[in-house]
Design a protein around this motif. Structure first.
Motif, PDB file in Angstrom:
ATOM      1  N   ALA A 138       0.847  -1.193   0.000  1.00  2.96           N
ATOM      2  CA  ALA A 138       0.000   0.000   0.000  1.00  2.96           C
ATOM      3  C   ALA A 138       0.881   1.241   0.000  1.00  2.96           C
ATOM      4  O   ALA A 138       2.041   1.190   0.420  1.00  2.96           O
ATOM      5  CB  ALA A 138      -0.897  -0.013   1.232  1.00  2.96           C
ATOM      6  N   TRP A 139       0.330   2.359  -0.481  1.00  2.00           N
ATOM      7  CA  TRP A 139       1.072   3.610  -0.484  1.00  2.00           C
ATOM      8  C   TRP A 139       0.157   4.771  -0.113  1.00  2.00           C
ATOM      9  O   TRP A 139      -0.912   4.959  -0.690  1.00  2.00           O
ATOM     10  CB  TRP A 139       1.674   3.882  -1.874  1.00  2.00           C
ATOM     11  N   GLN A 140       0.583   5.532   0.903  1.00  2.92           N
ATOM     12  CA  GLN A 140      -0.053   6.808   1.236  1.00  2.92           C
ATOM     13  C   GLN A 140       1.040   7.862   1.214  1.00  2.92           C
ATOM     14  O   GLN A 140       2.180   7.606   1.608  1.00  2.92           O
ATOM     15  CB  GLN A 140      -0.733   6.726   2.607  1.00  2.92           C
ATOM     16  N   TYR A 141       0.697   9.062   0.757  1.00  2.00           N
ATOM     17  CA  TYR A 141       1.710  10.084   0.504  1.00  2.00           C
ATOM     18  C   TYR A 141       2.250  10.692   1.798  1.00  2.00           C
ATOM     19  O   TYR A 141       1.465  11.153   2.634  1.00  2.00           O
ATOM     20  CB  TYR A 141       1.122  11.212  -0.365  1.00  2.00           C
ATOM     21  N   PRO A 142       3.580  10.732   1.970  1.00  2.00           N
ATOM     22  CA  PRO A 142       4.158  11.439   3.117  1.00  2.00           C
ATOM     23  C   PRO A 142       3.766  12.921   3.064  1.00  2.00           C
ATOM     24  O   PRO A 142       3.515  13.455   1.973  1.00  2.00           O
ATOM     25  CB  PRO A 142       5.672  11.275   2.913  1.00  2.00           C
ATOM     26  N   SER A 143       3.722  13.573   4.220  1.00  2.00           N
ATOM     27  CA  SER A 143       3.184  14.947   4.290  1.00  2.00           C
ATOM     28  C   SER A 143       3.917  15.922   3.371  1.00  2.00           C
ATOM     29  O   SER A 143       3.296  16.770   2.724  1.00  2.00           O
ATOM     30  CB  SER A 143       3.213  15.457   5.729  1.00  2.00           C
ATOM     31  N   GLU A 144       5.287  15.787   3.261  1.00  2.00           N
ATOM     32  CA  GLU A 144       6.005  16.744   2.408  1.00  2.00           C
ATOM     33  C   GLU A 144       5.690  16.529   0.928  1.00  2.00           C
ATOM     34  O   GLU A 144       5.647  17.471   0.136  1.00  2.00           O
ATOM     35  CB  GLU A 144       7.521  16.691   2.654  1.00  2.00           C
ATOM     36  N   ASP A 145       5.434  15.260   0.535  1.00  2.00           N
ATOM     37  CA  ASP A 145       5.060  14.969  -0.848  1.00  2.00           C
ATOM     38  C   ASP A 145       3.641  15.455  -1.131  1.00  2.00           C
ATOM     39  O   ASP A 145       3.348  15.972  -2.209  1.00  2.00           O
ATOM     40  CB  ASP A 145       5.119  13.458  -1.125  1.00  2.00           C
ATOM     41  N   LYS A 147       2.006  17.923   0.102  1.00  2.04           N
ATOM     42  CA  LYS A 147       1.927  19.376  -0.111  1.00  2.04           C
ATOM     43  C   LYS A 147       2.266  19.730  -1.562  1.00  2.04           C
ATOM     44  O   LYS A 147       1.629  20.578  -2.173  1.00  2.04           O
ATOM     45  CB  LYS A 147       2.870  20.099   0.856  1.00  2.04           C
ATOM     46  N   ILE A 148       3.281  19.056  -2.108  1.00  3.72           N
ATOM     47  CA  ILE A 148       3.676  19.320  -3.496  1.00  3.72           C
ATOM     48  C   ILE A 148       2.626  18.778  -4.464  1.00  3.72           C
ATOM     49  O   ILE A 148       2.263  19.439  -5.440  1.00  3.72           O
ATOM     50  CB  ILE A 148       5.071  18.713  -3.770  1.00  3.72           C
ATOM     51  N   ILE A 149       2.077  17.598  -4.169  1.00  4.39           N
ATOM     52  CA  ILE A 149       1.036  17.010  -5.030  1.00  4.39           C
ATOM     53  C   ILE A 149      -0.224  17.881  -5.031  1.00  4.39           C
ATOM     54  O   ILE A 149      -0.839  18.098  -6.085  1.00  4.39           O
ATOM     55  CB  ILE A 149       0.736  15.557  -4.589  1.00  4.39           C
ATOM     56  N   LYS A 150      -0.578  18.403  -3.882  1.00  3.95           N
ATOM     57  CA  LYS A 150      -1.743  19.308  -3.806  1.00  3.95           C
ATOM     58  C   LYS A 150      -1.501  20.548  -4.662  1.00  3.95           C
ATOM     59  O   LYS A 150      -2.387  20.995  -5.411  1.00  3.95           O
ATOM     60  CB  LYS A 150      -2.010  19.707  -2.343  1.00  3.95           C
ATOM     61  N   HIS A 151      -0.302  21.098  -4.570  1.00  2.00           N
ATOM     62  CA  HIS A 151       0.019  22.288  -5.362  1.00  2.00           C
ATOM     63  C   HIS A 151      -0.002  21.954  -6.856  1.00  2.00           C
ATOM     64  O   HIS A 151      -0.452  22.755  -7.683  1.00  2.00           O
ATOM     65  CB  HIS A 151       1.381  22.852  -4.954  1.00  2.00           C
ATOM     66  N   ASP A 152       0.494  20.760  -7.215  1.00  2.51           N
ATOM     67  CA  ASP A 152       0.447  20.312  -8.613  1.00  2.51           C
ATOM     68  C   ASP A 152      -0.995  20.234  -9.109  1.00  2.51           C
ATOM     69  O   ASP A 152      -1.319  20.697 -10.207  1.00  2.51           O
ATOM     70  CB  ASP A 152       1.094  18.921  -8.750  1.00  2.51           C
ATOM     71  N   TRP A 153      -1.862  19.622  -8.283  1.00  6.33           N
ATOM     72  CA  TRP A 153      -3.283  19.479  -8.648  1.00  6.33           C
ATOM     73  C   TRP A 153      -3.907  20.855  -8.864  1.00  6.33           C
ATOM     74  O   TRP A 153      -4.642  21.078  -9.833  1.00  6.33           O
ATOM     75  CB  TRP A 153      -4.024  18.718  -7.541  1.00  6.33           C
ATOM     76  N   GLU A 154      -3.579  21.791  -7.985  1.00  4.46           N
ATOM     77  CA  GLU A 154      -4.129  23.151  -8.097  1.00  4.46           C
ATOM     78  C   GLU A 154      -3.616  23.859  -9.356  1.00  4.46           C
ATOM     79  O   GLU A 154      -4.347  24.627  -9.990  1.00  4.46           O
ATOM     80  CB  GLU A 154      -3.791  23.961  -6.838  1.00  4.46           C
ATOM     81  N   SER A 155      -2.361  23.597  -9.727  1.00  5.60           N
ATOM     82  CA  SER A 155      -1.792  24.202 -10.946  1.00  5.60           C
ATOM     83  C   SER A 155      -2.515  23.684 -12.191  1.00  5.60           C
ATOM     84  O   SER A 155      -2.808  24.456 -13.114  1.00  5.60           O
ATOM     85  CB  SER A 155      -0.294  23.874 -11.066  1.00  5.60           C
ATOM     86  N   ARG A 232      12.473  19.919   6.074  1.00 10.25           N
ATOM     87  CA  ARG A 232      11.327  20.073   6.976  1.00 10.25           C
ATOM     88  C   ARG A 232      10.088  20.467   6.171  1.00 10.25           C
ATOM     89  O   ARG A 232      10.105  21.505   5.489  1.00 10.25           O
ATOM     90  CB  ARG A 232      11.612  21.153   8.040  1.00 10.25           C
ATOM     91  N   PRO A 233       9.008  19.680   6.228  1.00  5.57           N
ATOM     92  CA  PRO A 233       7.807  19.963   5.440  1.00  5.57           C
ATOM     93  C   PRO A 233       7.225  21.346   5.692  1.00  5.57           C
ATOM     94  O   PRO A 233       6.630  21.948   4.812  1.00  5.57           O
ATOM     95  CB  PRO A 233       6.816  18.882   5.886  1.00  5.57           C
ATOM     96  N   GLU A 234       7.419  21.883   6.927  1.00  8.36           N
ATOM     97  CA  GLU A 234       6.803  23.174   7.252  1.00  8.36           C
ATOM     98  C   GLU A 234       7.362  24.313   6.399  1.00  8.36           C
ATOM     99  O   GLU A 234       6.732  25.367   6.249  1.00  8.36           O
ATOM    100  CB  GLU A 234       6.941  23.505   8.745  1.00  8.36           C
ATOM    101  N   ILE A 235       8.565  24.108   5.805  1.00 10.46           N
ATOM    102  CA  ILE A 235       9.143  25.129   4.922  1.00 10.46           C
ATOM    103  C   ILE A 235       8.190  25.424   3.770  1.00 10.46           C
ATOM    104  O   ILE A 235       8.054  26.545   3.317  1.00 10.46           O
ATOM    105  CB  ILE A 235      10.526  24.679   4.358  1.00 10.46           C
ATOM    106  N   LEU A 236       7.487  24.378   3.301  1.00  8.53           N
ATOM    107  CA  LEU A 236       6.562  24.548   2.187  1.00  8.53           C
ATOM    108  C   LEU A 236       5.370  25.425   2.560  1.00  8.53           C
ATOM    109  O   LEU A 236       4.681  25.940   1.691  1.00  8.53           O
ATOM    110  CB  LEU A 236       6.066  23.189   1.691  1.00  8.53           C
ATOM    111  N   GLU A 237       5.122  25.589   3.853  1.00 10.48           N
ATOM    112  CA  GLU A 237       4.021  26.459   4.272  1.00 10.48           C
ATOM    113  C   GLU A 237       4.498  27.910   4.351  1.00 10.48           C
ATOM    114  O   GLU A 237       3.749  28.838   4.109  1.00 10.48           O
ATOM    115  CB  GLU A 237       3.470  25.990   5.623  1.00 10.48           C
ATOM    116  N   GLN A 238       5.788  28.101   4.673  1.00 10.79           N
ATOM    117  CA  GLN A 238       6.327  29.466   4.750  1.00 10.79           C
ATOM    118  C   GLN A 238       6.571  30.025   3.351  1.00 10.79           C
ATOM    119  O   GLN A 238       6.356  31.194   3.087  1.00 10.79           O
ATOM    120  CB  GLN A 238       7.644  29.467   5.532  1.00 10.79           C
TER     121      GLN A 238
END
Length: 461
Positions: A138-145, A147-155, A232-238
């Protein structure tokens, strides 16, 4: 069997497939499968192992447990490690509805939040029922990935909202792509909501590099050769995007020579080594020398270091891998390596000569605009026609130099074709002998990006 309401039960049942073939796992009944086409491994797996009819529902395959089943082919490297043979295609993008969704309630997320992956070893010489299943998990996306996948979807969604669904490209995004799905025929074109132009049918897909990352995780391969830009995943929020994070790391070195950058970073590099600029890039990004950039590998980003002359024109055209002549004419445009390269995301690092010194001018993430891809396609069409007709050599000069009909730099603003070989004897086989010379093999060639195009459309824009 398994409990359809329990993710654990489904995954446990799936893992029994490891080391088996469909023929072994499903018994005699499977001989009557009757499925044809590209996706029939997955269809056979669904019907004869998991016991449900293949479908294209918007719900996950095991909706009670929220799990989507995906099977995808592997290839083996010389060192015995596994790699993905292709991107992992997910659900079709519905242009007419997706613009009304946000990520959390999107059809993409409902279907693909929790994947059950079955990787099998592709072998063109054996029957599909005898492909060996190597990895199941099974595969679930790590939090840092995620965030990038969500941004890709939005783009992707934003481009549809802007009436540019027909201009979507896999180079627009990082981990989640919008790949073409279906033949080149008009029937595979779709209406879009904010433009009368028909758009090629596309599906969400995980890029090949990202699938390789999943494979390495499931196979528990050593990942020490990878270094992360985002620790650190939180960098993607800053900072909104990964592009901004990377570019900000280079900013302090703009206007400085390669030697100055070396000194500031406390390095002593061999300037004549092929890896010199790759090592310098790694050091600027805070990675160890020789490490692969994890985020770039996942996103299939092509890193290109460009040395500019004082007039801003690159010292050289940009080469791509050589092509096999036979493969070239047997592959249509949509599946061609050249189109895949042109739809990639690139990261350019521009140095400019000032005398003998190379000064870092800028870095840029870039992917080719749709209109330029169409223009470059003409080069591909021309060479396919040339090779198919066996009309490669136009003339042989008195000095024995072969002049060809291959597309030249003067004939296309974007690209051209020319040799990319050790010498004239470094060849690939021809599907049809050349009519003028009778040659059955020809010097290796590749597609090139014109230096003038790089200057005008990438560096100066």
């Amino acid at each position: 069997m398994f409990d359809i309401t329990s993710a654990d039960s489904i995954i446990k049942f799936a893992k029994k497939l490891k080391g088996q073939t469909l023929r072994l796992a499903c018994g005699e009944e499977i001989e009557k499968h009757g499925y044809k086409g590209k996706g029939n491994f997955g269809q056979i797996l669904e019907k004869f192992y998991f016991g449900y009819e293949p479908n294209s529902d918007s719900e996950p395959d095991f909706k009670e447990a929220g799990i989507e089943l995906k099977s995808t082919p592997l290839k083996t490297l010389k060192n015995g490690e596994y790699r993905s043979k292709e991107r992992l295609v997910l659900n079709i993008i519905n242009y007419l509805e997706v613009h009304q969704e946000d990520f959390e309630n999107s059809s993409f997320w409902k279907k693909n939040a929790h994947l059950l992956l079955v990787f099998y070893l592709h072998d063109k010489d054996i029957e599909i029922l005898d492909y060996l299943i190597k990895l199941v998990d099974a595969w679930q996306y790590p939090s840092e990935d995620l965030k990038i996948i969500k941004h890709d979807w939005e783009s992707i969604n934003q481009k549809i909202k802007d009436g540019k669904a027909h201009e979507l490209s896999e180079g627009d995004t990082f981990y989640l792509g919008a790949c073409t799905k279906g033949s080149t025929a008009l029937k595979s074109y779709r209406n879009q909501p904010f433009n009368k132009a028909k758009a090629k049918q596309r599906a969400y897909s995980l890029k090949q590099g990202y699938v390789n990352h999943i494979i390495a995780n499931i196979a528990q391969e050593e990942t020490a050769v990878y270094g992360k830009i985002i620790e650190r995943p939180e960098i993607l929020e800053q900072v909104r995007t990964i592009e901004e994070i990377v570019i900000l790391k280079f900013h302090p070195f703009y206007g400085k020579s390669a030697e100055q950058i070396e000194q500031e970073l406390g390095l002593q590099l061999n300037q004549n080594a092929k890896s010199y600029f790759a090592n310098l890039t790694n050091a600027i990004l805070g990675l160890e020398l020789g490490q692969k950039i994890e985020e770039f590998e996942k996103a299939d980003i092509q890193v290109k270091t460009i040395r500019l002359k004082e007039n801003n024109i690159p010292k050289e055209d940009i080469s791509f891998p050589t092509f096999e002549y036979r493969e070239l004419i047997e592959t249509d445009w949509e599946d061609s390596d050249f189109k895949n390269i042109l739809e990639s995301k690139f990261f350019f690092v521009f140095y400019q000569f000032e005398g003998k010194n190379l000064i870092l001018r800028k870095v840029k993430f870039w992917n080719m605009p749709y209109s330029d891809i169409i223009e470059a396609k003409n080069v591909w069409v021309e060479i396919v026609k040339t090779v198919s007709n066996g009309k490669i050599v136009k003339e042989v000069t008195k000095k024995g130099v072969r002049k060809t009909y291959f597309p030249k730099k003067t004939e296309n603003r974007v690209s051209h074709v020319r040799p990319h070989a050790k010498n004239a004897a470094d060849t690939h086989e021809l599907p049809i002998a050349d009519k003028l010379t009778g040659l059955t093999e020809y010097t290796k060639h590749c597609f090139w990006l014109n230096a003038s195009y790089v200057k005008d459309e990438i560096y100066l824009k």
